[in-house]
Structure formats: structure tokens, C-alpha cells
Motif scaffolding. Structure first.
Motif, PDB file in Angstrom:
ATOM      1  N   GLY A   1       0.819  -1.213   0.000  1.00  0.00           N
ATOM      2  CA  GLY A   1       0.000   0.000   0.000  1.00  0.00           C
ATOM      3  C   GLY A   1       0.847   1.256   0.000  1.00  0.00           C
ATOM      4  N   ALA A   2       1.916   1.248   0.795  1.00  0.00           N
ATOM      5  CA  ALA A   2       2.813   2.407   0.821  1.00  0.00           C
ATOM      6  C   ALA A   2       3.483   2.602  -0.536  1.00  0.00           C
ATOM      7  N   LEU A   3       3.898   1.510  -1.171  1.00  0.00           N
ATOM      8  CA  LEU A   3       4.531   1.614  -2.489  1.00  0.00           C
ATOM      9  C   LEU A   3       3.547   2.121  -3.539  1.00  0.00           C
ATOM     10  N   ALA A   4       2.282   1.734  -3.416  1.00  0.00           N
ATOM     11  CA  ALA A   4       1.279   2.236  -4.359  1.00  0.00           C
ATOM     12  C   ALA A   4       1.139   3.749  -4.242  1.00  0.00           C
ATOM     13  N   VAL A   5       1.132   4.265  -3.011  1.00  0.00           N
ATOM     14  CA  VAL A   5       1.061   5.718  -2.819  1.00  0.00           C
ATOM     15  C   VAL A   5       2.299   6.401  -3.400  1.00  0.00           C
ATOM     16  N   ILE A   6       3.469   5.787  -3.195  1.00  0.00           N
ATOM     17  CA  ILE A   6       4.715   6.366  -3.720  1.00  0.00           C
ATOM     18  C   ILE A   6       4.682   6.401  -5.246  1.00  0.00           C
TER      19      ILE A   6
ATOM     20  N   PRO B   1       9.810   2.529   2.789  1.00  0.00           N
ATOM     21  CA  PRO B   1       9.136   3.192   1.662  1.00  0.00           C
ATOM     22  C   PRO B   1       9.732   4.550   1.308  1.00  0.00           C
ATOM     23  N   VAL B   2      10.251   5.276   2.299  1.00  0.00           N
ATOM     24  CA  VAL B   2      10.880   6.569   1.991  1.00  0.00           C
ATOM     25  C   VAL B   2      12.085   6.363   1.078  1.00  0.00           C
ATOM     26  N   GLN B   3      12.809   5.270   1.277  1.00  0.00           N
ATOM     27  CA  GLN B   3      13.958   4.985   0.404  1.00  0.00           C
ATOM     28  C   GLN B   3      13.499   4.671  -1.020  1.00  0.00           C
ATOM     29  N   TYR B   4      12.376   3.970  -1.150  1.00  0.00           N
ATOM     30  CA  TYR B   4      11.797   3.758  -2.486  1.00  0.00           C
ATOM     31  C   TYR B   4      11.439   5.096  -3.133  1.00  0.00           C
ATOM     32  N   LEU B   5      10.885   6.012  -2.324  1.00  0.00           N
ATOM     33  CA  LEU B   5      10.501   7.324  -2.843  1.00  0.00           C
ATOM     34  C   LEU B   5      11.724   8.091  -3.350  1.00  0.00           C
ATOM     35  N   LEU B   6      12.826   8.045  -2.595  1.00  0.00           N
ATOM     36  CA  LEU B   6      14.033   8.750  -3.020  1.00  0.00           C
ATOM     37  C   LEU B   6      14.610   8.149  -4.305  1.00  0.00           C
ATOM     38  N   VAL B   7      14.572   6.823  -4.406  1.00  0.00           N
ATOM     39  CA  VAL B   7      15.064   6.178  -5.632  1.00  0.00           C
ATOM     40  C   VAL B   7      14.198   6.580  -6.830  1.00  0.00           C
ATOM     41  N   GLY B   8      12.888   6.567  -6.660  1.00  0.00           N
ATOM     42  CA  GLY B   8      12.002   6.975  -7.745  1.00  0.00           C
ATOM     43  C   GLY B   8      12.174   8.436  -8.124  1.00  0.00           C
ATOM     44  N   SER B   9      12.419   9.295  -7.134  1.00  0.00           N
ATOM     45  CA  SER B   9      12.636  10.718  -7.430  1.00  0.00           C
ATOM     46  C   SER B   9      13.911  10.914  -8.244  1.00  0.00           C
ATOM     47  N   ALA B  10      14.952  10.139  -7.948  1.00  0.00           N
ATOM     48  CA  ALA B  10      16.181  10.228  -8.739  1.00  0.00           C
ATOM     49  C   ALA B  10      15.930   9.803 -10.184  1.00  0.00           C
ATOM     50  N   LEU B  11      15.093   8.774 -10.370  1.00  0.00           N
ATOM     51  CA  LEU B  11      14.759   8.341 -11.726  1.00  0.00           C
ATOM     52  C   LEU B  11      13.988   9.422 -12.471  1.00  0.00           C
ATOM     53  N   CYS B  12      13.073  10.098 -11.796  1.00  0.00           N
ATOM     54  CA  CYS B  12      12.316  11.172 -12.443  1.00  0.00           C
ATOM     55  C   CYS B  12      13.210  12.358 -12.797  1.00  0.00           C
ATOM     56  N   SER B  13      14.195  12.645 -11.935  1.00  0.00           N
ATOM     57  CA  SER B  13      15.070  13.792 -12.207  1.00  0.00           C
ATOM     58  C   SER B  13      15.875  13.592 -13.485  1.00  0.00           C
ATOM     59  N   PHE B  14      16.083  12.338 -13.896  1.00  0.00           N
ATOM     60  CA  PHE B  14      16.816  12.090 -15.140  1.00  0.00           C
ATOM     61  C   PHE B  14      16.123  12.759 -16.321  1.00  0.00           C
ATOM     62  N   PHE B  15      14.805  12.647 -16.413  1.00  0.00           N
ATOM     63  CA  PHE B  15      14.089  13.189 -17.566  1.00  0.00           C
ATOM     64  C   PHE B  15      14.138  14.718 -17.580  1.00  0.00           C
ATOM     65  N   LEU B  16      14.082  15.332 -16.405  1.00  0.00           N
ATOM     66  CA  LEU B  16      14.190  16.794 -16.354  1.00  0.00           C
ATOM     67  C   LEU B  16      15.601  17.241 -16.732  1.00  0.00           C
ATOM     68  N   LEU B  17      16.623  16.518 -16.267  1.00  0.00           N
ATOM     69  CA  LEU B  17      17.997  16.817 -16.673  1.00  0.00           C
ATOM     70  C   LEU B  17      18.163  16.679 -18.179  1.00  0.00           C
ATOM     71  N   LEU B  18      17.545  15.640 -18.743  1.00  0.00           N
ATOM     72  CA  LEU B  18      17.679  15.395 -20.178  1.00  0.00           C
ATOM     73  C   LEU B  18      17.125  16.550 -20.993  1.00  0.00           C
ATOM     74  N   VAL B  19      15.957  17.050 -20.625  1.00  0.00           N
ATOM     75  CA  VAL B  19      15.344  18.158 -21.368  1.00  0.00           C
ATOM     76  C   VAL B  19      16.183  19.415 -21.251  1.00  0.00           C
TER      77      VAL B  19
END
Length: 491
Positions: free
Chosen positions: A10-15, A350-368
Motif C-alpha cells: 500500500g505504501a509503495l502504491a502511494v509512492i 518506503p521513503v527509500q523507495y521514494l528517493l530512488v524513484g525521485s532520482a529516476l524522475c530527475s533524469f528526464f528533467l535533466l535530459l530536457v
């Protein structure tokens, strides 16, 4: 927590939901930059010239037929003149176009637009010009026709740099406009009245230098039309009602040839009926003009073919395609972390999952952001390397050792490499992506083939039920009349 696995899921679904919102915001940024680039292309088209359409040469003559009609009776009887206006046109029987396009890059701020300088040599041959002889429709009518006009129509007359027309050996005086009621933009030259109904025909040649933006369309109005086009641009996009009969596309450019007959196209009739020439680009035109760029239906448009000088490494297009794989990146990375957590008996918050996912999202913003200043390949490499190093470093602490963080970072690097390959592929991207997903699924199934999933969903603190003891082998009772089994080492 009674059921820790369900709580964790459930926590991962929210993340994941939060990360999807972040990806959506990044996609909005990409669309905004794309819109700014489109505005830049429109600005260049407004200042230079828009997408061009080349049609002609052809000959036309405006005529008026008038006749008298008596109306009324008796003293109120009077004579009223009625008239009919019509246009006579003569399309060439043979039309040959040899053209070359030299690309010129224009920029406004960070955005670049492809423009071209077109140099064309056009040869048009007419047979007997009987179509220029007017035919009366009323008995006793009077016919009045203007002088025949040789015209060439273009999409945006501002792009005309030089033009020269010769009729046989005689150079004609060119003037702006076409005097055509529908195709008004272009150039024309007056012809002597003696060509009307001429049995020997005419041959005209046109040398035209024309600049435009991003796209060129040609209308095949000849009885037999042959077009040969060459350019140093290696990424042409052929469209319209007719594809090239021959083409060769290399890294050094392309060469294409069209050969069309009036038996295969209605372009001559379409132009004679005054249909608009429709193009698939928004620059330099409007819906009310003879060169429509809006939502005109095919029946309202004259047949044509076109070449677009597309930029396949448009950073915004590639970045938009990359962000569509963002959900897949997050899912595969979370699966990899979950496998480490499951196989190595670790606990990842779950907070560590959130940080990992945020790093993955930052890749696309860096790319643009980086691709607006650097070539796309370099921007992709820099953004991917930064994210892989960050995630490998963080995973080494999150998973408890460097030996676990490095494999996770290597897997993410492999994902970035696969994404770059998919962005470069056009026709085989779906096949490569589906094969890669199948291999990932197969690896997960192999690694988890011995996992007791029921044990993972047991309430916290509930011991696993012990396995039932094995039953000892049955030994027959003594003196039962049955032979006892011999023990090893005994006869």
C-alpha cells in the motif's frame, strides 16, 4: 502491523502515484518547450517564408461571354445584357522538374528551425493549345478573352529569390502575381494572342530559386510529370498522395524521383476546378487561403506530394518519447530493489523507495534541460551517468553493502542504454522493447521460483506451521512368518 506485506504494498502504491504526478509535471514542461519551438518555427516562417508549394507552369485566359435577353411585354419590353465569366486553362502535356534543396539552419534563442534554399529547373511542353479557344454557349453571344498568361504558383511568394522563364529562345518579362482567381501567389508572364489555338504547341523553361521552411509540396499538373529531387538532408519524410517511385537515402543526403501520369492523378482536373492545395504543416499559411493548412478534407484538396525535412533528433520529441517510459523505469527499478529485499532478507523503507524513484524522475528533467544546450547524445549520457552514480551510491548504503549497490547501478545503467536504443529506433522499437520486457519478466520468474509467497502474507509474529514428520518405514513384527530384511554386511 498485522500484515506487513500488504502494508508495504500500500505504501509503495502511494509512492508510485506521487511519482506519476511528478512525471506528469515533467511531461508538461516538455510540451511547453515543444510549443515554444513551434512558435519559433512560426516566427521564422513569418519573417522568411513558410512551407512552399510549387505548381506550374500552366497557361490560363480569363473570358467573358455576353448576350442580350429581352424581358417584359409591350411598352415595358427592354433588352438586358447577361454575361458569363469563365477561365480557360492549358496544362502541360510533359512536365519535368529537376530540383536540389540546400539546407540552412535558422535559430531563435535556443530553438532551431530547418529552412531550405531550392534551385529548380522546370521544363513544360504543351501540345495544340485548343483548350484556350472559347466555346460559346448561347446563340449570337459575344466573346471577349484576355491575353493568355503563363503562370507559376508558389505557397509563399516571399520565398522567391530569382526566376527566369524562356519560351523557346525568348526570355519573358516576369511580373508578380498570377492573375488566377484561386492561386494568387506566384509570378506570371504575358503571352501573345497568337498562341491561342496554336497547333505546334509550346515549350517553356523555368529557372527558379525559392526558399521555404521545413516542407516542400509539388502539384503534378502535367499529362506526364517527372520530378527529380536531391538534397544533403539525410532525414526526408515523403508524404502526400504519391510516394517516390525511386529513392535513395544515405547519411550524405537523399535522391528521389517521381514519375506520374494523368491517368493516375486528378491533379489537372482539381486545379482546373480551383481546389485548394493542402499541406500538412502549420507554418506560413491559413485556412482561408488557396494553400490550406487546416482541417480540409481530401475531397476539397488537389492531389500533390511533398517532402518534409524533419529533424529526427529533435530534443523535445525524443524527450517526450523518453518520459513515456518513465513508469516502466520506476516499475523495473522497484522490482529490482524488491528482489534484493526478498532474496537477501533486507528491509527497505518506503521513503527509500521514494528517493530512488525521485532520482529516476530527475533524469528526464535533466535530459530536457541539457539537450537545449548540448547535442542530444551527450545530454543523454551526462544525465544517465549522473543518475546511475547517484543511485549506485545510495543503493550501496540502502542495501547494506557495495557488492549489492553496484549490481543495482549496473542494472539501471542497462535500462538507460536500452532506452537510448529504443529512442534511436523507429520501426523496430516495439519489437525490441517487448523482447526486453519478456527477458526481464523471465529473470524475475526464475529468481523467485522457490519463494513461499503464502509465507510472506502471514500475519506478523505468526510462526510458520512445522512440516509433518516423516513416517518411519514399516517393519513387520517378529515371527510373523515373513522373512526379515537382511541388514547390510550380513548374509
Amino acid at each position: 502491523m498485522k500484515y506487513p506485506l500488504f502494508t508495504k504494498l500500500g505504501a509503495l502504491a502511494v509512492i508510485v502515484l506521487l511519482l506519476l504526478i511528478g512525471l506528469g509535471l515533467i511531461e508538461d514542461v516538455v510540451r511547453d518547450r515543444q510549443r515554444y519551438r513551434s512558435m519559433t518555427a512560426q516566427s521564422v516562417a513569418d519573417s522568411l517564408a513558410g512551407p512552399q508549394t510549387l505548381m506550374g507552369p500552366m497557361i490560363h485566359s480569363a473570358c467573358v461571354e455576353s448576350w442580350d435577353v429581352e424581358t417584359g411585354k409591350g411598352e415595358e419590353r427592354r433588352t438586358v445584357e447577361q454575361r458569363r465569366e469563365f477561365l480557360l486553362t492549358a496544362m502541360p502535356e510533359q512536365l519535368k522538374v529537376v530540383t536540389g534543396a540546400a539546407m540552412e539552419e535558422r535559430a531563435r534563442g535556443l530553438h532551431k528551425v530547418n529552412t531550405y534554399n531550392l534551385k529548380s529547373h522546370v521544363t513544360a511542353q504543351w501540345g495544340a493549345l485548343t483548350s484556350l479557344q472559347p466555346q460559346s454557349t448561347m446563340k449570337g453571344s459575344r466573346m471577349n478573352c484576355g491575353a493568355p498568361i503563363l503562370m507559376v504558383a508558389v505557397g509563399d511568394a516571399r520565398g522567391i529569390r530569382t526566376a527566369r522563364v524562356t519560351l523557346g529562345e525568348q526570355a519573358l518579362v516576369l511580373k508578380p502575381g498570377t492573375f488566377h482567381p484561386t492561386y494568387t501567389r506566384g509570378l506570371h508572364a504575358g503571352l501573345p494572342e497568337s498562341v491561342r489555338g496554336q497547333a505546334t504547341g509550346l515549350t517553356a523553361t523555368l529557372d527558379l530559386e525559392l526558399v521555404g521552411t521545413e516542407r516542400l509540396a509539388i502539384v503534378p499538373i502535367g499529362g506526364n510529370t517527372e520530378v527529380q529531387m536531391s538534397s544533403s538532408w539525410p532525414h526526408p519524410s515523403f508524404s502526400g498522395q504519391f510516394l517516390p517511385s525511386e529513392r535513395e537515402v544515405t547519411k550524405a543526403g537523399f535522391t528521389a524521383r517521381w514519375r506520374l501520369s494523368s491517368l493516375a492523378t486528378t491533379a489537372q482536373k482539381d486545379i482546373a476546378d480551383g481546389k485548394r492545395v493542402c499541406v500538412n504543416s502549420g507554418g506560413g499559411g491559413d485556412d482561408s487561403s488557396e494553400y490550406a493548412t487546416g482541417n480540409a478534407t481530401p475531397r476539397e484538396c488537389a492531389e500533390s506530394f511533398s517532402v518534409a525535412f524533419v529533424d529526427p533528433v529533435n530534443p523535445y520529441t525524443l524527450a517526450d518519447r523518453a518520459t513515456k517510459y518513465g513508469v516502466l523505469f520506476i516499475a523495473l527499478t522497484f522490482v529490482a530493489v524488491g528482489l534484493f529485499e526478498l532474496m537477501k532478507k533486507l528491509r527497505v523503507h518506503p521513503v527509500q523507495y521514494l528517493l530512488v524513484g525521485s532520482a529516476l524522475c530527475s533524469f528526464f528533467l535533466l535530459l530536457v534541460s541539457l539537450s537545449e544546450h548540448l547535442p542530444f547524445g551527450i545530454s543523454y549520457g551526462v544525465a544517465a551517468t549522473a543518475c546511475v552514480l547517484l543511485l549506485a551510491y545510495y543503493a550501496s548504503h540502502m542495501l547494506g553493502s557495495l557488492a549489492r549497490g553496484i549490481p543495482l547501478g549496473a542494472g539501471i545503467a542497462l535500462l538507460y542504454g536500452l532506452l537510448y536504443v529504443l529512442l534511436q529506433l523507429e520501426q523496430t522499437a516495439l519489437a525490441v522493447g517487448s523482447i526486453a520486457l519478456f527477458l526481464v519478466l523471465a529473470a524475475v520468474m526464475v529468481l523467485t521460483r522457490k519463494v513461499n509467497w503464502y509465507g510472506l502474507t502471514s500475519p506478523a509474529g505468526t510462526p510458520r506451521p512445522p512440516l509433518p514428520p516423516r513416517e518411519p518405514p514399516r517393519v513387520p513384527p517378529p515371527h510373523s512368518g515373513l522373512a526379515t530384511p537382511t541388514q547390510p554386511g550380513r548374509p
